[in-house]
Design a protein around this motif. Structure first.
Motif, short mmCIF file in Angstrom:
data_model
loop_
_atom_site.label_atom_id
_atom_site.label_comp_id
_atom_site.label_asym_id
_atom_site.label_seq_id
_atom_site.Cartn_x
_atom_site.Cartn_y
_atom_site.Cartn_z
N ALA A 261 6.40 -0.44 49.35
CA ALA A 261 5.94 -1.26 50.46
C ALA A 261 6.81 -2.49 50.65
O ALA A 261 7.09 -2.90 51.78
CB ALA A 261 4.48 -1.66 50.24
N ARG A 262 7.26 -3.09 49.54
CA ARG A 262 8.13 -4.27 49.65
C ARG A 262 9.43 -3.93 50.37
O ARG A 262 9.91 -4.69 51.22
CB ARG A 262 8.42 -4.85 48.26
N LEU B 243 10.01 -1.26 52.39
CA LEU B 243 9.76 -0.83 53.77
C LEU B 243 9.32 -1.99 54.65
O LEU B 243 9.66 -2.04 55.83
CB LEU B 243 8.72 0.28 53.77
N ASP B 244 8.59 -2.94 54.06
CA ASP B 244 8.18 -4.11 54.85
C ASP B 244 9.36 -5.00 55.22
O ASP B 244 9.28 -5.77 56.19
CB ASP B 244 7.15 -4.94 54.07
N ALA B 245 10.44 -4.91 54.46
CA ALA B 245 11.63 -5.71 54.75
C ALA B 245 12.60 -4.99 55.68
O ALA B 245 13.66 -5.53 56.01
CB ALA B 245 12.35 -6.06 53.44
N ASP C 91 12.46 -3.97 62.41
CA ASP C 91 11.16 -3.86 63.06
C ASP C 91 10.81 -2.44 63.47
O ASP C 91 9.67 -2.00 63.33
CB ASP C 91 11.11 -4.77 64.30
N ARG D 298 9.73 -0.53 60.38
CA ARG D 298 8.47 -1.07 59.85
C ARG D 298 7.28 -0.63 60.72
O ARG D 298 6.22 -0.28 60.20
CB ARG D 298 8.57 -2.58 59.77
N ARG D 299 7.48 -0.63 62.03
CA ARG D 299 6.39 -0.22 62.92
C ARG D 299 6.06 1.26 62.81
O ARG D 299 4.93 1.68 63.10
CB ARG D 299 6.75 -0.57 64.36
N TRP E 40 0.83 4.06 56.14
CA TRP E 40 0.31 4.43 54.82
C TRP E 40 -1.09 5.01 55.01
O TRP E 40 -1.97 4.35 55.56
CB TRP E 40 0.23 3.23 53.91
#
Length: 263
Positions: free
Chosen positions: A236-237, A239-241, A244, A247-248, A252
């Protein structure tokens, strides 16, 4: 607009439901606690059991089995389930080992799933390499699956299979229009082989997402076993970085809960 209901049962195992079809991926239903041998001195212990028991699944029309020779993709309870399924699609060597209702597909081969009153599904097998270069004779054959049926708005429904990011997987982005992707992650490593990886990391997932530009990316097969080095929090860390658009696209799924996905 077509919706697919996806239930992440655990590990690589998902139930995919649409237009009357009920398709299962990589059946793993053994309880946790056992250690499984993967060959050449590698092994792993199962840490988490399935969220749904086989008896509670209901009828299954087809199984998409990325490979049959690793216990984290097909275990004993999963093998029992196969006998009650109409069609099992898997690798060519896997179909020889399983026999019965199993059909083997080489990468880029196609077949059709047909049942009365339901849309025909065209299935294309996609390439996988379950480890570093030249590892196939050791780790064995693996395939992914791209599913096409009438009414899809965003593109094909793709199951990546256990693979690292390499040229064969990049061909998927070049040859197919992917709308929804079930991506096997986890960054698998074993003490015996040190830094060598046998499945995709979060960083590789970001690169893959940028290549396929899918509408929805669903991470699976990233925890529940000792050999996964990148469980949910680490993935998650990364993929969250991501940019955009990546990430969109990432969604999950809560384990054991049916989730509706627009395809």
């Amino acid at each position: 607009m077509t919706e697919v209901r996806v239930t992440h049962i655990g590990g690589p195992t998902t139930l995919v439901e649409f237009a009357g079809w009920r398709v299962l991926t990589d059946p793993t239903f053994d309880p946790p606690g056992r250690t499984y041998q993967f060959g050449w001195g590698t092994s792993s212990r199962k840490l988490t059991g399935p969220s749904i028991a086989p008896a509670d699944l209901g009828p299954i029309d087809a199984v998409l089995l990325t490979h049959d020779h690793h216990g984290d993709n097909l275990d004993d309870a999963g093998r029992v389930l196969l006998s009650g399924v109409g069609t099992v699609l898997t690798t060519v060597p896997g179909a020889r080992r399983l026999g019965g209702n199993a059909t083997g597909l080489a990468p880029w081969a196609t077949t059709r799933l047909v049942l009365d009153g339901r849309p025909t599904i065209e299935v294309t097998a996609t390439p996988c390499r379950h480890g570093p270069p030249l590892s196939r004779p050791i780790v064995g054959d693996v395939i992914g699956f791209a599913l096409s049926w009438s009414g899809q708005r965003h593109g094909l429904f793709w199951v990546s299979g256990d693979t690292v990011l390499y040229g064969g997987v990049r061909q998927v982005a070049q040859r197919l229009d992917i709308g929804t992707a079930l991506v096997h992650l986890g960054g698998v490593r074993f003490p015996l082989t040190g830094p060598l990886r046998y499945s995709m990391t979060g960083r590789e997932a970001v690169e893959l997402c940028q290549a396929i530009q899918a509408h929805t990316v669903i991470p699976v097969h990233y925890e529940g076993w000792q050999h996964f080095q990148q469980p949910h929090a680490k993935l998650a860390r990364e993929l969250d970085a991501a940019p955009d658009d990546v990430r969109r696209s990432v969604r999950w799924l809560p384990v054991g809960v049916a989730s509706d996905i627009t395809v």
